[in-house]
Design an enzyme around this catalytic site. Structure first.
Site, mmCIF file in Angstrom:
data_model
loop_
_atom_site.group_PDB
_atom_site.id
_atom_site.type_symbol
_atom_site.label_atom_id
_atom_site.label_comp_id
_atom_site.label_asym_id
_atom_site.label_seq_id
_atom_site.Cartn_x
_atom_site.Cartn_y
_atom_site.Cartn_z
ATOM 1 C CB THR A 288 -0.973 -0.011 1.195
ATOM 2 O OG1 THR A 288 -0.248 -0.212 2.415
ATOM 3 C CG2 THR A 288 -2.018 -1.109 1.032
ATOM 4 C CE LYS B 71 0.472 -3.350 3.333
ATOM 5 N NZ LYS B 71 -0.288 -2.444 4.297
ATOM 6 C CB THR C 182 -1.694 -1.498 8.358
ATOM 7 O OG1 THR C 182 -2.765 -0.892 9.016
ATOM 8 C CG2 THR C 182 -2.136 -1.728 6.932
ATOM 9 C CD GLU D 175 1.750 5.107 6.519
ATOM 10 O OE1 GLU D 175 0.970 4.465 5.792
ATOM 11 O OE2 GLU D 175 1.381 5.737 7.524
ATOM 12 C CG ASN E 64 -0.793 8.235 7.975
ATOM 13 O OD1 ASN E 64 -1.463 7.223 7.812
ATOM 14 N ND2 ASN E 64 0.521 8.203 8.112
ATOM 15 C CB SER F 128 -8.378 12.491 -0.615
ATOM 16 O OG SER F 128 -7.512 13.016 0.361
#
Length: 407
Positions: A157, A183, A194, A280, A402, A407
């Site tokens: 992702t 992942k 996640t 991230e 995040n 979007s």
């Protein structure tokens, strides 16, 4: 037990390298351009073990996969999608997960009860099944290394890199391979996140023994990483062992048990550290080692508290040798400590010794903190417990990623 553990890391191998495994990954339309549907297949029904999220809200695919792991106790394939978590999607989400299971089973000509399902992506959106149906028809698993790469790419992702690792060991004089791919980049806490992890091996081991080994390994690997303190609805780690290496059945009583267990631990640790490194927006991997705790569990607890502290993470990002944030995290971890016995080091440089601050070179510490890997060591001297945890720095990019994830 063997006196010497035989182990070799195979950098050019991946998830399809153990005997009898094939894989595929394609773009089906759940994401705009990138691969988003994958399948991993064993030539024969394999022993299976799994660990799953501790979140009370669990995605539909977990229910399906848990049935395979805990009831069928054999798995021959797992179908995986990215781009949609199929979580918080009610009755329709469960129907869609079972349909994915059936579609994969029909494609392979095997029983549905042998197929696991895993999903990752946006929470709360109903799965678009038409792209999935078309994508399943495009899945043609084979044993080429490129196919293993396709699988690894299709499960990503917000990850910036694939996460793959492989080890070979010797059991009963035969080569046994353990390989993994994963992942995970955000929502990495506590007890997985996640993250999806898939481990294949051609070792001969019963599901019950495999489950015990995975549960034990998970405590000091996947459960010892954190990125942001959030817990996902979809965390899954699956191990499939098809026995095609031809060794005698493994158990802790087997003379080569430590070879297998160590290979499984190393694969899991490599994947866990890769996830932490790829947090991230992260620029640095942070490793916290704690020694002298009352138990290994307490040591891991303290290490994870330190590496999960937003203030520690931001200090590392800013190259600020603020050891006060480290000792504060040790103090609020809830573990047994004696403040007068604590020693703290960053990259080998001592900040605190037996509870007393030590003068250090600010310039030297800045250079240490500029490195891509930062190691923090904490000694407690209240017991013999030892443990590690891994995480990453907290950056401006984490907020940006995040703030606009949907979007």
């Amino acid at each position: 037990m063997t006196s010497t553990i035989e182990m070799k890391k195979l950098s050019s191998k991946n998830i399809v390298s153990p005997k009898g495994f094939t894989a595929a990954g394609v773009h089906c339309g759940l994401k705009h351009k990138k691969k988003d549907l994958a399948i991993l297949v064993s030539e024969v029904p394999a022993s299976v073990a799994g660990v799953f999220t501790t979140n009370a809200v669990q995605a539909a695919p977990l229910k399906v996969t848990k049935e395979v792991v805990y009831e069928t106790k054999k798995m021959q394939a797992v179908i995986v999608n990215s781009g949609n978590a199929n979580a918080c999607t009610g009755k329709q989400g469960l129907l869609d997960a079972y349909e994915m299971q059936l579609l994969a089973a029909q494609k392979l000509g095997i029983a549905s009860s042998l197929v696991g399902v895993a999903s990752t992506g946006v929470i709360g959106e109903i799965m678009k099944m038409e792209p999935v149906k078309k994508g399943v028809e495009l899945l043609n698993p084979d044993s080429k290394l490129e196919s293993g790469i396709d699988f690894s790419q299709a499960i990503l992702t917000t990850d910036t890199v694939m996460k793959n690792t492989t080890y070979a060991t010797i059991i009963d004089g035969k080569e046994v391979i353990v390989s993994g791919t994963a992942k995970g980049s955000g929502m990495i806490e506590p007890n997985m996140a996640t993250m999806l992890g898939f481990i294949t091996t051609d070792a001969n081991i019963a599901s019950e023994e495999l489950q015990k080994a995975l549960s034990s390994v998970t405590d000091c690997t996947f459960n010892s990483i954190t990125v942001d303190g959030d817990t996902s609805t979809n965390d899954t780690v699956i191990v499939m062992a098809n026995g095609l290496a031809g060794n005698d059945p493994l158990s802790p009583a087997h003379s080569d048990w430590e070879n297998f267990y160590t290979a499984l631990r190393l694969v899991s640790e490599d994947l866990a550290k890769s996830i932490a490194r790829d947090g991230e927006g992260a620029t640095k991997l942070i490793e916290v080692e704690v020694d002298g705790a009352v138990s290994d569990e307490e040591a891991r607890k303290i290490a994870k508290t330190v590496v999960g502290s937003p203030l520690v993470k931001t200090a590392v990002f800013g190259c600020d040798a603020n050891w006060g944030r480290i000792i504060a995290a040790v103090g609020y971890s809830g573990a047994v400590i004696d403040p007068d016995k604590i020693t703290i080091k960053i990259g080998g440089a001592t900040m605190v010794e037996n509870g007393e601050p030590i003068q250090f070179s600010e310039e030297a510490l800045i250079e240490i903190l500029k490195q891509h890997e930062v190691k923090i060591f904490v000694s407690l001297e209240v017991g013999k417990g030892h443990g590690f945890a891994w995480g990453c720095d907290l950056t401006y990019d984490y907020v940006q990623i995040n703030a606009s994830y949907r979007s």
